[in-house]
Motif scaffolding. Structure first.
Motif, PDB file in Angstrom:
ATOM      1  N   THR A   1       0.832  -1.205   0.000  1.00 49.46           N
ATOM      2  CA  THR A   1       0.000   0.000   0.000  1.00 49.46           C
ATOM      3  C   THR A   1       0.869   1.259   0.000  1.00 49.46           C
ATOM      4  O   THR A   1       1.994   1.258   0.509  1.00 49.46           O
ATOM      5  CB  THR A   1      -0.910   0.071   1.250  1.00 49.46           C
TER       6      THR A   1
ATOM      7  N   GLN B   1       0.222   4.233   5.021  1.00 55.65           N
ATOM      8  CA  GLN B   1       0.077   3.455   6.251  1.00 55.65           C
ATOM      9  C   GLN B   1      -0.910   4.203   7.148  1.00 55.65           C
ATOM     10  O   GLN B   1      -1.023   5.429   7.069  1.00 55.65           O
ATOM     11  CB  GLN B   1       1.421   3.296   6.961  1.00 55.65           C
TER      12      GLN B   1
ATOM     13  N   ASN C   1      -3.407   4.005  11.085  1.00 51.70           N
ATOM     14  CA  ASN C   1      -3.469   3.440  12.438  1.00 51.70           C
ATOM     15  C   ASN C   1      -4.125   2.067  12.482  1.00 51.70           C
ATOM     16  O   ASN C   1      -3.830   1.265  13.358  1.00 51.70           O
ATOM     17  CB  ASN C   1      -4.171   4.416  13.381  1.00 51.70           C
ATOM     18  N   LEU C   2      -5.009   1.787  11.517  1.00 56.90           N
ATOM     19  CA  LEU C   2      -5.670   0.477  11.546  1.00 56.90           C
ATOM     20  C   LEU C   2      -4.765  -0.625  11.010  1.00 56.90           C
ATOM     21  O   LEU C   2      -4.760  -1.735  11.514  1.00 56.90           O
ATOM     22  CB  LEU C   2      -6.962   0.537  10.727  1.00 56.90           C
ATOM     23  N   GLN C   3      -3.983  -0.274   9.980  1.00 56.99           N
ATOM     24  CA  GLN C   3      -3.112  -1.289   9.372  1.00 56.99           C
ATOM     25  C   GLN C   3      -1.730  -0.698   9.138  1.00 56.99           C
ATOM     26  O   GLN C   3      -1.575   0.176   8.296  1.00 56.99           O
ATOM     27  CB  GLN C   3      -3.706  -1.709   8.022  1.00 56.99           C
ATOM     28  N   GLN C   4      -0.763  -1.185   9.892  1.00 60.77           N
ATOM     29  CA  GLN C   4       0.598  -0.654   9.740  1.00 60.77           C
ATOM     30  C   GLN C   4       1.539  -1.763   9.284  1.00 60.77           C
ATOM     31  O   GLN C   4       1.250  -2.940   9.448  1.00 60.77           O
ATOM     32  CB  GLN C   4       1.086  -0.094  11.077  1.00 60.77           C
ATOM     33  N   HIS C   5       2.680  -1.361   8.759  1.00 61.19           N
ATOM     34  CA  HIS C   5       3.671  -2.357   8.334  1.00 61.19           C
ATOM     35  C   HIS C   5       4.900  -2.297   9.251  1.00 61.19           C
ATOM     36  O   HIS C   5       5.006  -1.406  10.114  1.00 61.19           O
ATOM     37  CB  HIS C   5       4.023  -2.184   6.860  1.00 61.19           C
TER      38      HIS C   5
ATOM     39  N   SER D   1       4.085   5.043   2.927  1.00 61.25           N
ATOM     40  CA  SER D   1       5.141   4.012   3.033  1.00 61.25           C
ATOM     41  C   SER D   1       6.484   4.603   2.605  1.00 61.25           C
ATOM     42  O   SER D   1       7.523   4.321   3.227  1.00 61.25           O
ATOM     43  CB  SER D   1       4.817   2.818   2.127  1.00 61.25           C
TER      44      SER D   1
END
Ligand SMILES: Cc1ncc(COP(=O)(O)O)c(C=O)c1O
Length: 470
Positions: free
Chosen positions: A124, A127, A129-133, A347
């Motif tokens: 993605t 980035q 708060n719900l989905q981070q890498h 990202s």
């Protein structure tokens, strides 16, 4: 590709992709194409007459689209080298303002190409708060680790998309833990951003025209430039008076340790300690706004440069870090879902942040004898000589580390603006700061500026100054 991914033998498909030899090869090819293109960048260059009309059209469209002309006639072409940047009219400028202190590695740095490629292979663009890498975690840990090297005890780091938003989050944390306190203390000429709340702390009435009062801020006069005891006492007296006038009503004292937009005034440790000592007697929190200072002094954080580690409890960073963040101590963790937003950062910004933090360290920007101090001394010496040669036209230097300024002529806003534009036309990018007096400031990219670039900047100033009339 980057140090955030494990080698090709990893069980993860993503790591094997990053380590795929074809990816490595593509990176090498792109890097060599970049270096070949950069070889054409040799120094200041005027605009290409053939591109002038197209460029003018683009600038007019830009003014229309954004609802006002940009400060400079600046539209990047998309390439640069160190502090050099090519504009879309074919001109090449020496960029000593770097988007107001953002591009710490200058333009088109190979590490940023590498960072961008590793981010391009991420699933993605953004980035949140719900989905981070994984690199999101690494960058938060890195900012904390850098902050805690000399004894600070910051444990949490919340990423966000602008300096103002990092500051909003710091304000929310402070009010949350000091409710029902609803006031903030700040120094005159402070700058904290342009959201509804931060615009109240930003000491510029013209930035608040028509805006409702979101929070109440009381300003105190700062110490003078000589750090005189008398001025410190005047400041402390004003602070004391306010604390007594509004007991229990102050959530935080807002501090920029080097006043940035206010005109490049570094404070001093003794003064800051006195201010902090006094507010602590009333249980007021201290917020260090490091959005402009981070990465530019003798230590990564200005609170480290000023030896205030034990007082670091709420700290914000931005600009040169490529993303923005609020760092705070464990006891300030909010009780409840106070802090969040959709995006944390792109990202590519996260990868660029990790690369930038690495490069600032590996190019020895920090330390008493580090590049930031060394280049400051060199630049300051040259500016001092210049102001002797052009009395009445400029005076200075001011600032510290890689935050350097001069006062042009009579210190009027008009003269400062004219000088900034004349320097731009001659190939050197700077910007204004402060109001009485107005200043011309430089934020050279710390990791890539060399003494020869400073010499060229001075040479350009020598060409421009004779024709300037206050
Ligand atoms: C000290 C300080 N705080 C906050 C901000 C606001 O940051 P941003 O423009 O990213 O919202 C700035 C921007 O210049 C700043 O210098």
């Amino acid at each position: 590709m980057t140090d955030v991914h494990k080698p090709g033998s990893s069980q993860l498909i993503a790591d094997r992709l990053q380590a795929d030899p074809r990816v490595q090869q593509a990176e090498e090819l792109l890097k060599s194409a970049l270096l070949d293109a950069q070889a054409e960048i040799q120094g200041v260059q005027p605009a290409d007459p053939q591109l002038r009309t197209d460029y003018q059209n683009l600038l007019e469209r830009l003014s229309e689209a954004r609802g006002g002309a940009p400060y400079f006639p600046y539209l990047a072409s998309g390439i640069g080298k160190g502090p050099w940047v090519e504009l879309a009219d074919g001109s090449i400028k020496l960029d000593f303002i770097t988007g107001i202190g953002v591009h710490g590695l200058g333009h088109s740095h190979p590490r940023l190409l590498q960072a961008g490629l590793s981010a391009a292979l991420c699933d993605t663009v953004m980035q949140g708060n719900l989905q981070q890498h994984r690199p999101s975690l690494l960058v938060a840990e890195r900012l904390l680790q850098l902050a805690n090297t000399h004894g600070a005890a910051l444990e949490h780091c919340l990423l966000t998309t602008s300096g103002a938003m990092a500051n909003e989050n710091a304000l929310k944390i402070a009010f949350h833990h000091r409710a029902p306190a609803d006031r903030i203390l700040a120094l005159d000429d402070c700058f904290a951003g342009r959201t509804l709340a931060t615009a109240q702390i930003t000491d510029r009435p013209q930035y608040r025209i028509g805006l409702p009062t979101a929070i109440t801020v009381d300003f105190i006069p700062p110490e003078d430039r000589e750090h005189s005891q008398a001025s410190q006492q005047r400041s402390l007296d004003a602070l004391d008076k306010l604390l007594k006038r509004h007991p229990g009503k102050y959530a935080a004292l807002w501090l920029e340790l080097v006043a940035g937009e206010g005109g490049y005034y570094p404070g001093c440790t003794e003064y800051f300690r006195k201010l902090i000592h006094r507010v602590k007697q009333d249980n007021v929190l201290v917020i260090f706004d490091e959005v402009q200072t981070f990465g530019r002094l003798s230590e990564p954080y200005a609170f480290q440069h000023f030896g205030l580690d034990e007082h670091a409890e709420l700290v914000t960073v931005g600009k040169i870090t490529q993303l923005c963040a609020t760092l705070y101590k464990p006891e300030l963790k909010p009780n409840g879902p106070l802090l969040s937003q959709t995006f944390t950062a792109a990202s590519s910004a996260i990868a660029a942040s990790l690369a930038t933090l690495d490069e600032l360290e590996s190019t020895n920007c920090f330390g008493e004898a580090g590049r930031n101090n060394e280049l400051h001394a060199y630049f300051a010496h040259q500016l001092a000589a210049l102001s002797k040669d052009y009395p009445g036209k400029i005076s200075g230097p001011f600032g510290c580390g890689m935050m350097i300024a001069l006062t042009p002529g009579d210190g009027s806003a008009e003269y400062a603006k004219n000088l900034v534009h004349a320097l731009f036309d001659a190939g050197l990018m700077s910007f204004v700061a402060g109001s009485s007096p107005a200043r011309v400031r430089f934020l050279p990219p710390p990791a890539v500026t060399e003494k020869q670039h400073v010499d060229l900047a001075i040479e350009i100033m020598r060409k421009v100054l004779p024709s300037m009339n206050p």
